[in-house]
Design a protein around this motif. Structure first.
Motif, PDB file in Angstrom:
ATOM      1  N   ILE A  30     -17.427  72.942  58.633  1.00 24.19           N
ATOM      2  CA  ILE A  30     -17.062  72.318  59.914  1.00 24.19           C
ATOM      3  C   ILE A  30     -17.290  70.815  59.932  1.00 24.19           C
ATOM      4  CG2 ILE A  30     -17.376  74.451  61.204  1.00 24.19           C
ATOM      5  CD1 ILE A  30     -20.038  73.354  62.226  1.00 24.19           C
ATOM      6  N   ASP A  31     -17.653  70.248  58.768  1.00 23.49           N
ATOM      7  CA  ASP A  31     -17.827  68.803  58.622  1.00 23.49           C
ATOM      8  C   ASP A  31     -18.830  68.243  59.628  1.00 23.49           C
ATOM      9  OD1 ASP A  31     -17.433  66.324  57.456  1.00 23.49           O
ATOM     10  OD2 ASP A  31     -15.780  65.815  58.809  1.00 23.49           O
ATOM     11  N   THR A  32     -20.065  68.751  59.546  1.00 22.58           N
ATOM     12  CA  THR A  32     -21.135  68.264  60.410  1.00 22.58           C
ATOM     13  C   THR A  32     -22.400  68.068  59.593  1.00 22.58           C
ATOM     14  OG1 THR A  32     -22.329  68.629  62.485  1.00 22.58           O
ATOM     15  CG2 THR A  32     -21.980  70.551  61.097  1.00 22.58           C
ATOM     16  N   GLY A  33     -23.312  67.308  60.113  1.00 22.96           N
ATOM     17  CA  GLY A  33     -24.590  67.074  59.442  1.00 22.96           C
ATOM     18  C   GLY A  33     -25.747  67.744  60.134  1.00 22.96           C
ATOM     19  N   VAL A  34     -25.457  68.624  61.118  1.00 22.18           N
ATOM     20  CA  VAL A  34     -26.539  69.278  61.860  1.00 22.18           C
ATOM     21  C   VAL A  34     -26.097  70.666  62.328  1.00 22.18           C
ATOM     22  CG1 VAL A  34     -25.876  68.223  64.060  1.00 22.18           C
ATOM     23  CG2 VAL A  34     -28.224  69.015  63.721  1.00 22.18           C
ATOM     24  N   VAL A  47     -31.365  72.072  61.668  1.00 19.97           N
ATOM     25  CA  VAL A  47     -31.364  71.743  60.247  1.00 19.97           C
ATOM     26  C   VAL A  47     -30.325  70.652  60.076  1.00 19.97           C
ATOM     27  CG1 VAL A  47     -30.882  72.522  57.896  1.00 19.97           C
ATOM     28  CG2 VAL A  47     -32.098  74.027  59.480  1.00 19.97           C
ATOM     29  N   THR A  48     -30.769  69.534  59.527  1.00 20.41           N
ATOM     30  CA  THR A  48     -29.853  68.431  59.247  1.00 20.41           C
ATOM     31  C   THR A  48     -29.605  68.361  57.746  1.00 20.41           C
ATOM     32  OG1 THR A  48     -31.609  66.785  58.938  1.00 20.41           O
ATOM     33  CG2 THR A  48     -30.794  67.121  61.205  1.00 20.41           C
ATOM     34  N   ASP A  49     -28.556  67.637  57.383  1.00 19.44           N
ATOM     35  CA  ASP A  49     -28.293  67.443  55.965  1.00 19.44           C
ATOM     36  C   ASP A  49     -29.491  66.766  55.301  1.00 19.44           C
ATOM     37  OD1 ASP A  49     -27.716  65.090  57.393  1.00 19.44           O
ATOM     38  OD2 ASP A  49     -25.663  64.947  56.637  1.00 19.44           O
ATOM     39  N   ARG A  50     -30.160  65.880  56.032  1.00 18.97           N
ATOM     40  CA  ARG A  50     -31.352  65.207  55.498  1.00 18.97           C
ATOM     41  C   ARG A  50     -32.490  66.199  55.288  1.00 18.97           C
ATOM     42  NH1 ARG A  50     -36.044  62.464  56.322  1.00 18.97           N
ATOM     43  NH2 ARG A  50     -36.227  60.472  55.254  1.00 18.97           N
TER      44      ARG A  50
END
Length: 141
Positions: A30-34, A47-50
């Motif tokens: 879904i092209d998200t970082g969270v 949960v974030t990509d970081r």
């Protein structure tokens, strides 16, 4: 302008028992970082990509670990009927790029990101908020 007018309302969520690998796959799809982690309609963390990079990749952790093991629990939030200027001020003060958006019952209704603000609120507000997010935290006196 209200937060509900610019937030991303279509938010994928995962359960605390969902694997980190599955959460990462969801992010990619879904092209998200969270991804908010919720149970019984209540947000327990995100949960974030970081989080994945720092708590799994860099530390040699397992992608089979549960999301609850790597999630950030200190979730910053706002209400969907909050004023957008107040929400962006909170982002700056808390030095975060996203806020979880809740309704009056405390249920997840969306996510407000700097990208959402940029699209609908203007580059000037985003620039000011990004400066605040990136600033060194004030040292305690």
């Amino acid at each position: 302008m209200k937060v509900s007018e610019v937030m991303t309302a279509q938010v994928a969520t995962a359960k605390p028992t969902t694997s980190v690998k599955e959460v990462a796959r969801m992010m990619s799809e879904i092209d998200t970082g969270v991804i908010p982690i919720s149970e019984d309609g209540k947000v327990l963390g995100v949960v974030t990509d970081r989080d994945i990079v720092v708590r799994v990749v860099a530390s040699g952790g397992s992608f089979d670990a549960a999301a609850s093991e790597v999630m950030s629990e200190d979730v910053q939030s706002c209400r969907e009927d909050d004023n957008l200027a107040d929400a962006t001020a909170k982002m700056g003060a808390q030095q975060v790029r996203r806020l979880v958006v809740l309704n009056e019952a405390g249920r997840l209704t969306g996510i407000l990101s700097l990208g959402d603000v940029a699209m609908d609120y203007g580059a000037k507000a985003v620039g000011r908020t990004l400066e605040e997010i990136s600033a060194e935290p004030a040292s305690p006196t």
